[in-house]
Write a protein that holds these residues in place. Structure first.
Motif: not given
Length: 438
Positions: A25-28, A32-36
């Protein structure tokens, strides 16, 4: 023999599984934050690039994109199959594209104007337009092509080479056979090659309006609802103070002493007061039903608009208060010209309201009750629907329904509480309304 309890029978989750789930979950979340973050930074850059490339990409026509795509496919086939013929095809298409690019370069220094004379004309009249193009720069400009949309059509003009300060003009006729609101413009100068691979346009003017008014007839001022009534129209409501005298009655405590009729009181020996019929200011409601299914043809629809405009213009000239409306809202009634201009915007509608009565109910929901309601409808509206629409108002409101029917005989009949006027041609309207006024 012992049996395990349900709690003991369950399999215990290993501590390592929970840790793996939390780590996933932490990796996901981090991904997601990096992609955003990357998207938020790339998106503005992409929009900026798109805005910069839009003028360049927009120059290429559909045929131009086909030529580029064919050239790219030919290059791929030439490399894959080793055929020299595809090399020649690609070279020819790319050469044509490069030559076409030379035609779109250059700067134009035009001063363009559009004039329509007159700006308002009756259907079937004559309207002329003038396009003026002048070179406002200090250098000559090469010949170009000018496009001018006029209504649903388009006029093309070839503008010759213009020296500094030189001017040329082009005349054109505007089709005015039918009622319409015709938009002329904007004027566009077009640069491009003869094959149509590339096309660059510059806009020089805004749109101007030409109003093609419907044909109208002059109505007699004695027609019902078109006479200026200084006292207003009387109703069946009895009141103690008004202008329309009704009768006398015996004085009762609380009556206004100013309403006492002294001559009758002296003759009868007891106080008598006047009774009057309540009067209301004359107000006409003019409604046009533009439902497409209610008309047999486009010519019948145009006849209905002409009837609406004829009645409305006469009422405005007589300075009687009027409200005019159709499915798309109210019309301006300050002057006959304003009403005629708005009648040019009327067009047929499909399924705007389930019934004629519902259209009138919604359109007049916030309006005071009129003294006379005139509704213009097509020949495909049945009698039951007309009766239902006429019953919308109280008995104090007189109702007239004007039905346009090119295949019927002109006549005047009663339909419930309404007067039904059938019109097959516009010149019949004045005599029919005059008969209705009697």
């Amino acid at each position: 023999m012992t049996t395990d309890s349900p709690a003991r029978g369950r399999r215990r989750r290993a501590p390592g599984a929970d840790q793996a789930r939390i780590a996933a979950e932490l990796v996901a979340g981090a991904v997601a934050r990096a992609t955003g973050a990357v998207t938020s930074r790339i998106a503005p850059l992409g929009r900026a690039v798109g805005r910069r490339l839009a003028p360049v990409v927009g120059v290429v026509s559909t045929l131009g994109w086909i030529v580029l795509a064919t050239a790219a496919v030919s290059v791929v086939l030439a490399v894959w199959l080793g055929w020299a013929e595809f090399v020649y095809v690609a070279a020819t298409l790319l050469a044509a594209f490069v030559i076409a690019a030379a035609f779109v370069f250059g700067r134009s220094t035009y001063r363009v104007g559009i004039e329509l004379n007159p700006r308002r004309v009756v259907a079937g009249g004559r309207a002329l337009g003038r396009l003026t193009v002048a070179n406002s720069g200090s250098r000559p400009v090469l010949p170009t092509r000018m496009e001018l949309p006029v209504g649903e059509g388009q006029a093309d003009f070839t503008i010759p080479r213009l020296a500094p300060g030189a001017e040329t003009e082009e005349l054109f006729a505007v089709p005015t056979e039918r009622r319409a609101l015709i938009l002329a413009g904007p004027a566009l100068s077009v640069r491009g090659d003869q094959l149509g691979l590339l096309r660059r346009t510059n806009q020089w003017t805004e749109q101007i309006e030409l109003f093609v008014h419907p044909k109208t007839v002059r109505l007699a001022a004695t027609a019902r609802g078109l006479v200026r009534d200084l006292e207003g129209q009387t109703t069946k409501v009895i009141t103690d103070s008004d202008l329309a005298f009704h009768a006398l009655r015996t004085y009762e405590p609380g009556d206004d002493i100013r309403n006492v009729h002294w001559r009758t009181s002296a003759r009868t020996g007891q106080l008598m007061v006047r009774q009057c019929q309540e009067t209301r200011r004359s107000q006409l409601l003019l409604a046009f039903d533009a439902e497409r299914s209610h008309f047999a043809s486009d010519d019948e629809f145009e006849l209905g608009v002409s009837v609406l405009a004829s009645v409305g213009c006469q009422v405005i000239r007589e300075e009687t208060e009027i409200r005019a409306l159709w499915q798309r809202g109210p019309m301006r009634v300050e002057t006959p010209t304003a009403l005629l201009d708005d009648s040019c915007r009327i067009h047929s509608v499909d399924g705007a309201h389930p019934t004629l009565r519902e259209f009138l109910r919604q359109a007049t929901l916030r309006l005071p009750a009129p003294s006379l309601a005139v509704t213009v409808v097509g020949s495909q509206v049945d009698a039951a629907e007309l009766r239902g629409a006429s019953a919308l108002w109280s008995t104090d409101t007189e109702t007239i329904v004007i039905r346009v029917d090119e295949a019927a005989e002109p006549r005047l009949t009663r339909l419930g509480r309404s007067m039904l006027i059938t019109v097959s041609a516009l010149p019949e309207l004045p005599s029919l309304l005059k008969r209705a006024g009697r």
